[in-house]
Write an enzyme that holds these catalytic residues in place. Structure first.
Site, PDB file in Angstrom:
ATOM      1  N   LYS A  70       0.815  -1.216   0.000  1.00  0.00           N
ATOM      2  CA  LYS A  70       0.000   0.000   0.000  1.00  0.00           C
ATOM      3  C   LYS A  70       0.851   1.270   0.000  1.00  0.00           C
ATOM      4  O   LYS A  70       1.839   1.363   0.721  1.00  0.00           O
ATOM      5  CB  LYS A  70      -0.859   0.026   1.258  1.00  0.00           C
ATOM      6  CG  LYS A  70      -2.271  -0.431   1.049  1.00  0.00           C
ATOM      7  CD  LYS A  70      -2.947  -0.603   2.392  1.00  0.00           C
ATOM      8  CE  LYS A  70      -3.384   0.720   2.957  1.00  0.00           C
ATOM      9  NZ  LYS A  70      -4.610   1.226   2.318  1.00  0.00           N
ATOM     10  N   TRP A  95     -13.196   1.586   2.104  1.00  0.00           N
ATOM     11  CA  TRP A  95     -13.148   1.366   0.661  1.00  0.00           C
ATOM     12  C   TRP A  95     -14.114   2.278  -0.101  1.00  0.00           C
ATOM     13  O   TRP A  95     -14.456   2.021  -1.253  1.00  0.00           O
ATOM     14  CB  TRP A  95     -13.373  -0.116   0.334  1.00  0.00           C
ATOM     15  CG  TRP A  95     -12.148  -0.940   0.632  1.00  0.00           C
ATOM     16  CD1 TRP A  95     -10.901  -0.465   0.920  1.00  0.00           C
ATOM     17  CD2 TRP A  95     -12.040  -2.363   0.663  1.00  0.00           C
ATOM     18  NE1 TRP A  95     -10.032  -1.511   1.131  1.00  0.00           N
ATOM     19  CE2 TRP A  95     -10.696  -2.687   0.986  1.00  0.00           C
ATOM     20  CE3 TRP A  95     -12.941  -3.413   0.451  1.00  0.00           C
ATOM     21  CZ2 TRP A  95     -10.245  -4.011   1.094  1.00  0.00           C
ATOM     22  CZ3 TRP A  95     -12.496  -4.726   0.566  1.00  0.00           C
ATOM     23  CH2 TRP A  95     -11.157  -5.007   0.886  1.00  0.00           C
ATOM     24  N   CYS A 148      -8.254 -10.403   5.636  1.00  0.00           N
ATOM     25  CA  CYS A 148      -7.366 -11.076   4.691  1.00  0.00           C
ATOM     26  C   CYS A 148      -5.911 -10.715   4.845  1.00  0.00           C
ATOM     27  O   CYS A 148      -5.079 -11.341   4.266  1.00  0.00           O
ATOM     28  CB  CYS A 148      -7.693 -10.825   3.246  1.00  0.00           C
ATOM     29  SG  CYS A 148      -9.174 -10.036   2.877  1.00  0.00           S
ATOM     30  N   HIS A 181      -4.940 -17.329  -3.568  1.00  0.00           N
ATOM     31  CA  HIS A 181      -4.466 -16.499  -4.678  1.00  0.00           C
ATOM     32  C   HIS A 181      -3.716 -17.308  -5.711  1.00  0.00           C
ATOM     33  O   HIS A 181      -3.400 -16.832  -6.787  1.00  0.00           O
ATOM     34  CB  HIS A 181      -3.569 -15.376  -4.148  1.00  0.00           C
ATOM     35  CG  HIS A 181      -4.302 -14.506  -3.183  1.00  0.00           C
ATOM     36  ND1 HIS A 181      -4.218 -14.691  -1.812  1.00  0.00           N
ATOM     37  CD2 HIS A 181      -5.169 -13.493  -3.368  1.00  0.00           C
ATOM     38  CE1 HIS A 181      -5.004 -13.804  -1.220  1.00  0.00           C
ATOM     39  NE2 HIS A 181      -5.582 -13.071  -2.132  1.00  0.00           N
TER      40      HIS A 181
HETATM   41  N1  GLN Z   1     -16.709 -12.979   2.161  1.00  0.00           N
HETATM   42  C1  GLN Z   1     -15.821 -12.436   1.202  1.00  0.00           C
HETATM   43  C2  GLN Z   1     -15.511 -13.471   0.144  1.00  0.00           C
HETATM   44  O1  GLN Z   1     -15.426 -14.610   0.434  1.00  0.00           O
HETATM   45  C3  GLN Z   1     -14.543 -11.977   1.837  1.00  0.00           C
HETATM   46  C4  GLN Z   1     -13.630 -11.326   0.841  1.00  0.00           C
HETATM   47  C5  GLN Z   1     -12.441 -10.640   1.444  1.00  0.00           C
HETATM   48  O2  GLN Z   1     -12.076 -10.895   2.562  1.00  0.00           O
HETATM   49  N2  GLN Z   1     -11.806  -9.769   0.706  1.00  0.00           N
HETATM   50  O3  GLN Z   1     -15.336 -13.166  -1.013  1.00  0.00           O
HETATM   51 ZN    ZN Z   2     -10.095 -12.236   2.721  1.00  0.00          ZN
END
Ligand code: GLN
Ligand code: ZN
Length: 765
Positions: free
Chosen positions: A116, A566, A648, A699
């Site tokens: 970031k 966001w 995340c 990912h």
């Molecule tokens: N509940 C969301 C998903 O599974 C969570 C996404 C995230 O943490 N960015 O897509």
């Molecule tokens: Zn996530």
């Protein structure tokens, strides 16, 4: 004459032309010449727009194919050897190679790390230094673009990322060493760049040192003096440029450096203007970033002029005006937003409009307010309507916010007691398995959503299609043996937009794109007014999912802090106030889910950590408000209802007490990439509640092996008692394909079974 200038213009293009061109080039659909041509067109258009607005100095060097920090690395020859970049590599390809780990015709290599950019939602590529790193002037694009802009008749001001910020933002992979030790090698290259600019008869160069808005170790503060003393060059004026926050303990330093001008963020650092003027030697230029480069609101020009007129009186031509930071962080042009109603539109200003605001301020200072009476009247009318509009100010929302008391932020009983009742209700096995919410968003799902939006299919058809998808996802999860199911989120385009569209007080643009990283852009919602929830948002979908299975289905919401962080937030009330309004709206959703028989509700807070202020001293105040908002959302339920949260990112070590204070019954986090090492934080700070450390990286398309998951969980058991562990992926699965998801989740369930066999029978309760 008041000089008005810009620190940087969004490069993506009003129609995201840069994104489209770059991606077409990556796919091999166009050649490099075509790509270069698009870049030239965009630069020419953006310079012209800025010149037309009446700016005196236009930025050059703010254009980038991918990222401006990456460009600085390339210019200074900081190119890790693994990329095998040679003199024959075209600079564009070199940029893509470092950024993506691949470029046309070149061998792949692990991409550079991305992170970031200060507290924005922009991400830069981290410069990679090696011990004994050398530097050399490796790229001439900046000089070429100066010539290019001048050929179009513009008066330019090149933009450089300063040497100290560049070093600060980078990292070393060769073990730790003091990055300041690289200065002796780095400064001569900056000198060389400045000499080239001098030879081009550049009058002003903008040198960005945004780290002066951070807490800096004293060695770094001291380094500023010696570096800038060495960078003096007769005839070439340096505008030292700081943004994203006040200078605070770096104020005297910034004012005393041997440069010819200083730019400060006069939005976030408005209180410091007077002190800066007191400290700044009286021959220097002071550039005030008075137009907010981080937000989309039209400025209150009257109030700004009230403040600026006396300063203008005092400073005369030494006063310059600019946006607070580069306009990279706002959308390009409001003119395109023909779908927004006139009233709402009158409250906004995107990059192009912000330039006009600067021009009006400059003119009013030089020639008096009467010289731009009409423009000032329009701005005034917009500000007044914003101050008074019943669409923004809704007494019932305000009253409800004021009525929040301690009982609303508190579950009835402490975790230790309520978890017993949850176990008794849910009957889950040891090491329960679950997912984070989304399942693959197939082309078919996206198409169905698109057709519904565009009116090609009606509500009934759309509902049936989504319900069918939910049915498939539920059956799939039962079939592979997951314990806590989700509905899969097929109806959601984006985790913030989906909720914002159903809440009052949010608006959405058609083209309000902002670069997030590389060719990726986001279109943040605009929170313009008091927030409320006219009707339940998710209840029907989740109820339907629960009706299809005996197993618990987890309700799925985006939390208030993430909704706020966001979005473009209001600037007419504290962010915490807006956050609390969102929290209350979501609290109603949580209660409606509970009333519909949903026993587990997950409230995602992906962006909670991201919102941390730049200065550590400001962290606690932010965290207190963020945690309070989360707890307002989560705490209305009975003790038997289990609240989950998901985040995340995983660098929690420094905010563990705050994470614990959220008091979620279960938290799922990303840990697989660090092989559970991130759980160290949980050893030092005993986190009381249940935890699902992600067991594989969503990912990557790789399918995790059963043994690897078993090993990871056994590792997690060293940090957290098995009774409190959950098994789940790192994040949602929406970007993955079904075959991978099926294979990965089957392995995850097998691993859970092996571990249950190995370590115990049924869970207590
Ligand atoms: N509940 C969301 C998903 O599974 C969570 C996404 C995230 O943490 N960015 O897509
Ligand atoms: Zn996530």
């Amino acid at each position: 004459m008041t000089t008005i200038h810009n620190l940087g213009f969004p490069r993506i293009g009003a129609q995201r032309e840069l994104k489209l061109a770059v991606e077409a080039y990556w796919r091999g659909e166009t050649d490099r010449d075509r790509l270069l041509e698009t870049g030239r067109e965009l630069r020419a258009r953006h310079w012209q727009q800025q010149a037309d607005a009446g700016l005196n100095l236009l930025p050059v060097g703010d254009f980038s194919w991918y990222d401006q920090v990456l460009d600085t690395s390339l210019m200074l020859g900081v190119i890790p050897p693994r990329f095998a970049v040679t003199n024959d590599t075209h600079p564009v390809d070199a940029a893509f190679l470092l950024a993506r780990g691949r470029a046309s015709g070149l061998p792949p290599a692990a991409a550079c790390e991305m992170t970031k950019w200060f507290d924005t939602n922009y991400h830069y590529l981290v410069p990679e230094f090696q011990a004994g790193q050398s530097f050399h002037l490796a790229d001439t694009r900046l000089f070429d673009e100066i010539i290019e802009a001048r050929a179009q008749g513009h008066n330019v001001k090149p933009v450089l990322l300063g040497p100290l910020s560049f070093l600060w933002l980078g990292k070393s992979h060769d073990g730790e060493f003091d990055r300041l030790s690289l200065l002796d090698a780095l400064v001569p290259v900056y000198q060389q760049i400045l000499e080239r600019l001098q030879a081009l008869h550049i009058e002003w160069v903008q040198i960005d040192e945004p780290i002066l808005a951070l807490d800096l170790p004293s060695a770094w503060q001291r380094a500023f003096e010696s570096v800038y003393t060495r960078l003096q060059l007769r005839g070439l004026n340096k505008l030292l440029t700081v943004y994203f926050g006040p200078l605070r303990d770096n104020l005297q330093l910034a004012c005393s450096l041997p440069v010819e001008g200083l730019h400060i963020d006069a939005v976030r650092g408005a209180d410091e203007i007077g002190t800066v003027i007191d400290w700044l030697p009286d021959y220097r230029v002071l550039s005030l970033g008075v137009i907010d480069g981080r937000n989309v609101w039209r400025a209150d020009l009257d109030t700004l002029l009230d403040r600026l007129e006396p300063l203008h009186e005092r400073l005369g031509d030494r006063l310059w005006l600019a946006p607070s930071c580069s306009l990279l962080h706002v959308p390009v042009d409001l003119e395109q937003e023909t779908d927004l109603d006139d009233e709402l539109r009158s409250w906004l200003a995107f990059a192009v409009q912000k330039l006009d605001e600067l021009a009006i301020l400059g003119k009013a200072l030089d020639h008096g307010r009467a010289a731009c009476a009409e423009a000032l009247t329009r701005a005034r009318a917009a500000c007044n309507s914003r101050r008074q509009s019943p669409r923004i100010h809704r007494p019932e929302v305000r009253q409800r916010c004021e009525s929040v008391d301690a009982s609303m932020t508190q579950r009835k009983r402490p975790f230790g007691q309520r978890i017993q009742t949850q176990h008794a209700r849910l009957h889950l096995p040891l090491l329960p398995t679950t997912t984070i919410g989304s399942f693959p968003q197939t082309a078919e799902i996206r198409q169905t959503r698109r057709r519904y939006r565009q009116g090609e299919i009606g509500e009934a058809v759309y509902h049936e299609a989504m319900q069918a998808e939910i049915g498939r996802v539920i059956a799939f999860q039962e079939n592979i043996g997951l314990d806590v199911l989700v509905h899969g989120e097929p109806e959601r385009n984006d985790m913030v937009e989906y909720f914002g569209e159903q809440l009052q007080g949010f608006a959405f643009t058609r083209h309000g794109w902002v670069q997030s990283y590389g060719s990726r852009c986001v279109k943040p919602p605009i929170i313009y007014g008091d927030v409320s929830r006219p009707a339940p948002m998710t209840v029907d979908w989740i109820r339907h999912a629960q009706s299809l299975t005996q197993r618990p289905v987890k309700g799925m919401l985006t939390g208030p802090v993430t909704m706020l962080n966001w979005s473009f937030a209001r600037d007419d009330q504290p962010r915490a106030e807006t956050c609390r309004q969102i929290a209350l709206a979501l609290r109603d959703e949580v209660l409606d889910l509970e009333a519909a028989g949903i026993g587990i509700i997950q409230i995602d807070e992906a962006a909670l950590r991201e919102g941390l202020p730049l200065r550590r001293g400001d962290w606690q105040a932010y965290l207190d408000k963020a945690i309070e908002a989360f707890r307002i959302t989560a705490s209305g339920v009975v003790d038997e209802t289990q609240i989950h949260t998901h985040m995340c990112y995983s660098e929690f070590n420094d905010i563990m007490p705050a994470i614990a204070a959220m008091d979620a019954d279960v938290i799922t986090i990303e840990t697989s990439r660090s092989h559970m090492e991130l759980l160290d934080a949980f050893r030092e700070f005993e986190h009381p509640n249940e935890i699902g450390p992600g067991v594989y990286d969503i990912h990557s398309p790789n399918v995790p092996k059963v043994e690897d998951i078993v090993t990871l969980i056994e590792k997690a058991m060293q940090y957290i008692p098995i009774e409190r562990l959950w098994i789940n992926p790192d994040c949602g699965l929406k970007t993955r394909d079904w075959p991978e998801v099926e294979a990965a989740l089957r392995n995850m369930v097998s691993a859970a079974r092996i571990l249950r066999e190995r370590y115990g029978a049924e869970r207590a309760g």
